[in-house]
Design a protein around this motif. Sequence first.
Motif, short mmCIF file in Angstrom:
data_model
loop_
_atom_site.label_atom_id
_atom_site.label_comp_id
_atom_site.label_asym_id
_atom_site.label_seq_id
_atom_site.Cartn_x
_atom_site.Cartn_y
_atom_site.Cartn_z
N LEU A 194 0.88 -1.17 0.00
CA LEU A 194 0.00 0.00 0.00
C LEU A 194 0.91 1.22 0.00
N VAL A 195 1.02 1.91 -1.15
CA VAL A 195 1.90 3.07 -1.29
C VAL A 195 1.05 4.32 -1.11
N VAL A 196 1.35 5.09 -0.08
CA VAL A 196 0.56 6.27 0.28
C VAL A 196 1.35 7.52 -0.11
N ASP A 197 0.82 8.29 -1.04
CA ASP A 197 1.45 9.53 -1.50
C ASP A 197 1.01 10.68 -0.60
N GLU A 198 1.96 11.18 0.21
CA GLU A 198 1.67 12.31 1.09
C GLU A 198 2.48 13.54 0.66
N SER A 199 2.65 13.71 -0.63
CA SER A 199 3.36 14.88 -1.15
C SER A 199 2.49 16.12 -1.01
N ALA B 26 1.68 -10.15 -4.29
CA ALA B 26 0.34 -10.46 -4.77
C ALA B 26 -0.41 -9.24 -5.29
N GLY B 27 0.10 -8.05 -5.07
CA GLY B 27 -0.59 -6.87 -5.57
C GLY B 27 -0.03 -5.60 -4.94
N ALA B 28 -0.40 -4.45 -5.52
CA ALA B 28 0.01 -3.15 -5.00
C ALA B 28 -1.11 -2.16 -5.21
N PHE B 29 -1.34 -1.31 -4.20
CA PHE B 29 -2.37 -0.28 -4.26
C PHE B 29 -1.67 1.08 -4.08
N LEU B 30 -1.89 1.98 -5.02
CA LEU B 30 -1.27 3.30 -5.00
C LEU B 30 -2.33 4.34 -4.65
N LEU B 31 -2.18 4.97 -3.48
CA LEU B 31 -3.08 6.06 -3.06
C LEU B 31 -2.42 7.38 -3.46
N SER B 32 -2.87 7.99 -4.55
CA SER B 32 -2.18 9.16 -5.08
C SER B 32 -3.12 9.96 -5.96
N ASP B 33 -2.65 11.19 -6.33
CA ASP B 33 -3.37 11.99 -7.33
C ASP B 33 -2.86 11.71 -8.74
N GLY B 34 -1.93 10.75 -8.86
CA GLY B 34 -1.41 10.37 -10.17
C GLY B 34 -0.37 11.31 -10.74
N GLN B 35 -0.04 12.38 -9.99
CA GLN B 35 0.96 13.34 -10.46
C GLN B 35 2.32 12.94 -9.89
N LEU B 36 3.00 12.05 -10.58
CA LEU B 36 4.31 11.59 -10.16
C LEU B 36 5.35 12.05 -11.18
N HIS B 37 6.64 11.95 -10.81
CA HIS B 37 7.70 12.50 -11.64
C HIS B 37 8.80 11.49 -11.94
N ASP C 23 8.85 -3.67 -13.22
CA ASP C 23 8.01 -4.74 -13.77
C ASP C 23 7.41 -5.50 -12.60
N PHE C 24 6.22 -5.09 -12.20
CA PHE C 24 5.59 -5.68 -11.03
C PHE C 24 4.88 -6.98 -11.43
N PRO C 25 5.08 -8.07 -10.66
CA PRO C 25 4.55 -9.38 -11.09
C PRO C 25 3.09 -9.62 -10.73
N ALA C 26 2.41 -8.63 -10.21
CA ALA C 26 1.02 -8.79 -9.78
C ALA C 26 0.25 -7.52 -10.12
N PRO C 27 -1.07 -7.53 -9.96
CA PRO C 27 -1.86 -6.33 -10.31
C PRO C 27 -1.47 -5.10 -9.49
N VAL C 28 -1.41 -3.95 -10.17
CA VAL C 28 -1.18 -2.66 -9.53
C VAL C 28 -2.42 -1.80 -9.76
#
Length: 687
Positions: free
Chosen positions: A71-76, A140-151, A158-163
Amino acid sequence: MIRDLAFSPLIPWPVLAGLAAFTALLIAFAAFRGLSGWAFRALATLGILAFLCGPSLREEQRDPLSDIVFLVVDESASQMLSTRPGQLDEARATLEARLSALPNTELRVITLGDAPDNRGTLLMTALTEAMADEPRGRLAGAFLLSDGQLHDVDIAPDFPAPVHLLLTGEPEDWDRRLVIESAPSFAILDEEVTLKLRVEDQGNRPAGLPDLTDLMISIDGEAPERFTVPIGRPLDVPLKLAHGGMNVIQFTLPEAPGEITPRNNSAMVQINGVRDRLRVLLVSGEPHNGERTWRNLLKSDPSVDLVHFTILRPPSKQDGVPVTELSLIAFPTRELFMEKVDDFDLIIFDRYKLRGILPASYLDNIARYVEDGGAVLFAAGPDFATADSLYRSPLARVIPTAPTGRVIEEPFLPRLTDLGARHPVTEGLGGLRTGDDPTWGRWFRQVELDPGETGETVMSGVDGRPLLVLDRVGEGRVAVLGSDHAWLWTRGVEGGGPQLELLRRLAHWMMKEPDLEEEALTATAEGNTLIITRRSLTEGARSVTVETPDGSVVEIPMEEIAPGRFVAELTEGEMGLYRLREGDQSAVMVLGPAAPREFEETIATGDKLAPVIKASGGGTFALSDGLPTIRTVPEGRVAHGRGWMGITPREAYVTQSTRLMPVLPGWVWLLLLAGLSVVAWLREGRR
């Protein structure tokens, strides 16, 4: 306990395959010919081949491993806008609860903020580093909590499971920003330079807003000028720099109703103002050894346009040669000294004396030129102490020191005065540190000068007498060098000295280069640290007042690191415009961009991460529509749908022990193969 069949062939596999092919041909031929007993011989052959394969029964004791979900939490900074903090906290808490409740699943939470040095949101870097710490077979998976504005999407792993991307923000979000499309890093003084800007609206811009907005332009923190500009079209902004050195230009838009942040409504540009060509007039008296030194110095600089006026045939010279036969042309003295004198940045009188060539009106015009902002350097020789001295002309009113009439002919070592150790023209001259004795060569002639009341003596000669005197007259500047032996340093006499450095600094100080001002407050940026420098000819403790971008004011004490040079540092400063003040000096400085990279684009979007999400089989979901449920799906299947997102169980395990047992004992193989062979033989014998 897991059991399966393993093979350990007694002969190499290629040989075994060749034998199998050969026996298959023989059996096929026997069956074709109808030979009796071929079926039993075929069974016996297969048994032999099976025995040669070395079949064994393998038993493994396995311990299952749990699946790992990120669970990747973007707190930028951009995640702190509008309703995003609340969305972020709620979604994080819910996801942590749901994922922790899944059987055989471990949750890894990665939190990231703004990257240092204004590198923005490094979401993929955080995911890559997290992957490096875990076995790939358990992901087994990754969840990205973000506004999608990454740099850093270009280094997505190459992640081996659903993102899956869970987008913060609201559908009605919109923002206005100011973009600098092009701006030069330097510009010529008094020439127009054009900057290209653009005002653009992003997101769901409300209907009814005007297509025009105000733009305020401020130079070096002065009162801004206001202009009305269109939105969404490139703008050409012509400017003329006000002074040499660094010019800080700030562009600001007013905050529009409803935009999610005004942080990107400002932009700042730093442009270094330089002179186009430095125009220098060198006026020489009779030729001498030092004349070539001045000429070489000025001609070696490609940015200097030199006009050299020298007296080769004074009126007093009578050699009998008719004027009509001299290969000389009439020199345009009136044009130079009356009409064009204001076109020069610097005039140098090198051992020049009154000889009836230049009328008093010409010299009076040069004095007026100094008072109006010009610069004159007097390189004095013995003639400066005579009745023909330039001090006996209208120039006397701008010359800061008077000759006494004495010329001292003895060796001496030029030294810096206490004031000269602080003055930018002579400070640290030739690497000389305070208190050190100069290691350069001696000079052998000095014109004795009266110290005067206005000039600043920065170098001294015989018995501490003034050698180099500087002064400001009206708007201009004047320098008097009381010796014509500076050329000895160029020739390397007694080791030479920093003649080139001294004359270069002297010329540039007279032409008002900002880096050589005696009283100056400057600042430089190194990362997030602001280094403030105060240069002054006066002594005493100092502190600088700093107004930060958020409007707060701090007082920072300054440390004297060299005579006349004080330094202070502001660490971990916020990006933006800083206003500095110390005594009667003020300055402005930009630390980083006016708007950090995080605020260049603020509207939530899944476009940047779309290729990564698609390649992994995951999905993009807007949190404004609600948080999807979580399912487990087999590997290779679609891992997202309407209102749900999936993870892929990996069924990873650790083998604790392994045991191999033969499928049949050796004696059983012998009986079986022998029995089949005997049966085949008996079958053939009966027939």
